[in-house]
Each structure stands twice: as structure tokens, then as C-alpha cells.
Design a protein around this motif. Sequence first.
Motif, PDB file in Angstrom:
ATOM      1  N   VAL A  47     -47.722  25.708   2.508  1.00 28.95           N
ATOM      2  CA  VAL A  47     -47.320  25.418   1.138  1.00 28.95           C
ATOM      3  C   VAL A  47     -48.035  26.400   0.217  1.00 28.95           C
ATOM      4  O   VAL A  47     -49.171  26.790   0.465  1.00 28.95           O
ATOM      5  N   GLU A  48     -47.332  26.812  -0.822  1.00 24.53           N
ATOM      6  CA  GLU A  48     -47.858  27.823  -1.740  1.00 24.53           C
ATOM      7  C   GLU A  48     -48.192  27.201  -3.094  1.00 24.53           C
ATOM      8  O   GLU A  48     -47.425  26.402  -3.629  1.00 24.53           O
ATOM      9  N   ASN A  49     -49.354  27.589  -3.629  1.00 25.49           N
ATOM     10  CA  ASN A  49     -49.782  27.202  -4.975  1.00 25.49           C
ATOM     11  C   ASN A  49     -49.725  25.699  -5.223  1.00 25.49           C
ATOM     12  O   ASN A  49     -49.215  25.239  -6.236  1.00 25.49           O
ATOM     13  N   ARG A  50     -50.250  24.933  -4.293  1.00 24.65           N
ATOM     14  CA  ARG A  50     -50.328  23.476  -4.443  1.00 24.65           C
ATOM     15  C   ARG A  50     -51.736  23.010  -4.140  1.00 24.65           C
ATOM     16  O   ARG A  50     -52.544  23.741  -3.586  1.00 24.65           O
ATOM     17  N   GLU A  51     -52.007  21.762  -4.454  1.00 26.14           N
ATOM     18  CA  GLU A  51     -53.303  21.189  -4.131  1.00 26.14           C
ATOM     19  C   GLU A  51     -53.437  21.072  -2.608  1.00 26.14           C
ATOM     20  O   GLU A  51     -52.474  21.275  -1.881  1.00 26.14           O
ATOM     21  N   ASP A  52     -54.615  20.724  -2.169  1.00 29.34           N
ATOM     22  CA  ASP A  52     -54.892  20.600  -0.745  1.00 29.34           C
ATOM     23  C   ASP A  52     -53.913  19.622  -0.099  1.00 29.34           C
ATOM     24  O   ASP A  52     -53.781  18.482  -0.532  1.00 29.34           O
ATOM     25  N   ARG A  53     -53.202  20.064   0.925  1.00 30.59           N
ATOM     26  CA  ARG A  53     -52.186  19.243   1.588  1.00 30.59           C
ATOM     27  C   ARG A  53     -52.596  18.806   2.997  1.00 30.59           C
ATOM     28  O   ARG A  53     -51.775  18.304   3.748  1.00 30.59           O
ATOM     29  N   GLN A  54     -53.864  18.998   3.356  1.00 31.42           N
ATOM     30  CA  GLN A  54     -54.292  18.653   4.708  1.00 31.42           C
ATOM     31  C   GLN A  54     -54.047  17.172   5.018  1.00 31.42           C
ATOM     32  O   GLN A  54     -53.522  16.834   6.066  1.00 31.42           O
ATOM     33  N   ALA A  55     -54.406  16.296   4.109  1.00 29.33           N
ATOM     34  CA  ALA A  55     -54.204  14.863   4.335  1.00 29.33           C
ATOM     35  C   ALA A  55     -52.721  14.532   4.452  1.00 29.33           C
ATOM     36  O   ALA A  55     -52.315  13.732   5.295  1.00 29.33           O
ATOM     37  N   SER A  56     -51.890  15.172   3.625  1.00 28.03           N
ATOM     38  CA  SER A  56     -50.446  14.945   3.678  1.00 28.03           C
ATOM     39  C   SER A  56     -49.879  15.391   5.026  1.00 28.03           C
ATOM     40  O   SER A  56     -49.040  14.712   5.612  1.00 28.03           O
ATOM     41  N   PHE A  57     -50.348  16.535   5.514  1.00 25.13           N
ATOM     42  CA  PHE A  57     -49.882  17.045   6.803  1.00 25.13           C
ATOM     43  C   PHE A  57     -50.299  16.097   7.922  1.00 25.13           C
ATOM     44  O   PHE A  57     -49.499  15.760   8.801  1.00 25.13           O
ATOM     45  N   ASP A  58     -51.543  15.635   7.886  1.00 25.80           N
ATOM     46  CA  ASP A  58     -52.031  14.689   8.885  1.00 25.80           C
ATOM     47  C   ASP A  58     -51.223  13.391   8.830  1.00 25.80           C
ATOM     48  O   ASP A  58     -50.830  12.847   9.861  1.00 25.80           O
ATOM     49  N   ASP A  59     -50.948  12.900   7.604  1.00 27.49           N
ATOM     50  CA  ASP A  59     -50.127  11.695   7.443  1.00 27.49           C
ATOM     51  C   ASP A  59     -48.733  11.883   8.029  1.00 27.49           C
ATOM     52  O   ASP A  59     -48.195  10.987   8.672  1.00 27.49           O
ATOM     53  N   LEU A  60     -48.144  13.051   7.805  1.00 26.94           N
ATOM     54  CA  LEU A  60     -46.811  13.335   8.341  1.00 26.94           C
ATOM     55  C   LEU A  60     -46.802  13.216   9.862  1.00 26.94           C
ATOM     56  O   LEU A  60     -45.897  12.597  10.439  1.00 26.94           O
ATOM     57  N   LEU A  61     -47.807  13.784  10.512  1.00 32.13           N
ATOM     58  CA  LEU A  61     -47.876  13.701  11.971  1.00 32.13           C
ATOM     59  C   LEU A  61     -48.059  12.261  12.428  1.00 32.13           C
ATOM     60  O   LEU A  61     -47.422  11.833  13.402  1.00 32.13           O
TER      61      LEU A  61
END
Length: 110
Positions: A47-61
Motif C-alpha cells: 500500500v502506498e502513502n497510508r498509515e501502518d497496515r501491518q495489523a490490517s494485513f494480519d487481520d486479513l490473513l
Amino acid sequence: MIKPIIRLLLIAALLAPGSAFADTEYARVQFCWAMGKFDHTIYFGEVENREDRQASFDDLLEISGIDHHAVKCNTSDSTSHRLARAKLLKDWRDSEFEIVNTTFLSDLDY
């Protein structure tokens, strides 16, 4: 021959210095990936120019029912990201791992 998991760890270590931004005018890109626990699959999203998405990615999995090892993320300028991404994808394609691009799902807002 370096085992695939060791190769992935080495590549991840090489990506870490890319977090330092050379110039703030470049787009910041976050690239996250995780290895499946019970399959030879690497799931990734960016993702470009967004806040930290690590938690969102982990949630998706988790929501998708994918058992996985810890999510790893790297944030870098767009030029560094393109180079590192190309190297990672080449190495993943050359290994026994399957690659799943979850970018279109990883950017969901929860």
C-alpha cells in the motif's frame, strides 16, 4: 544451496535499511508478507502513502483462515520498494513457494 527459509530471512534483513527515506517527496510504500504455516505459500500486500497496515494485513490473513508465521513489513520510498519487490518476487518464484498477491484485500479498512 541456501535453504529457502534462510534465503527469505536474509532478504528480509536486506530490506530493513530501506526504511530510511532519502527524500520526503517520494511516495512511501509499505510491503507486508507472511509465510503460510502449513503450505509453501507466501502471502503479500502493498500500500502506498497510508498509515501502518501491518495489523490490517494480519487481520486479513486471520479472517481468511490462513495459518501463517509472523507478518513482516517494510516501508520504503517507491524507488527502493520497486527494486526490493522485484528481487523478492524473483527469489520467491525461483523457490518452491507459491505467491499470493493480497494487495486488493490488504487495503481494507476495518
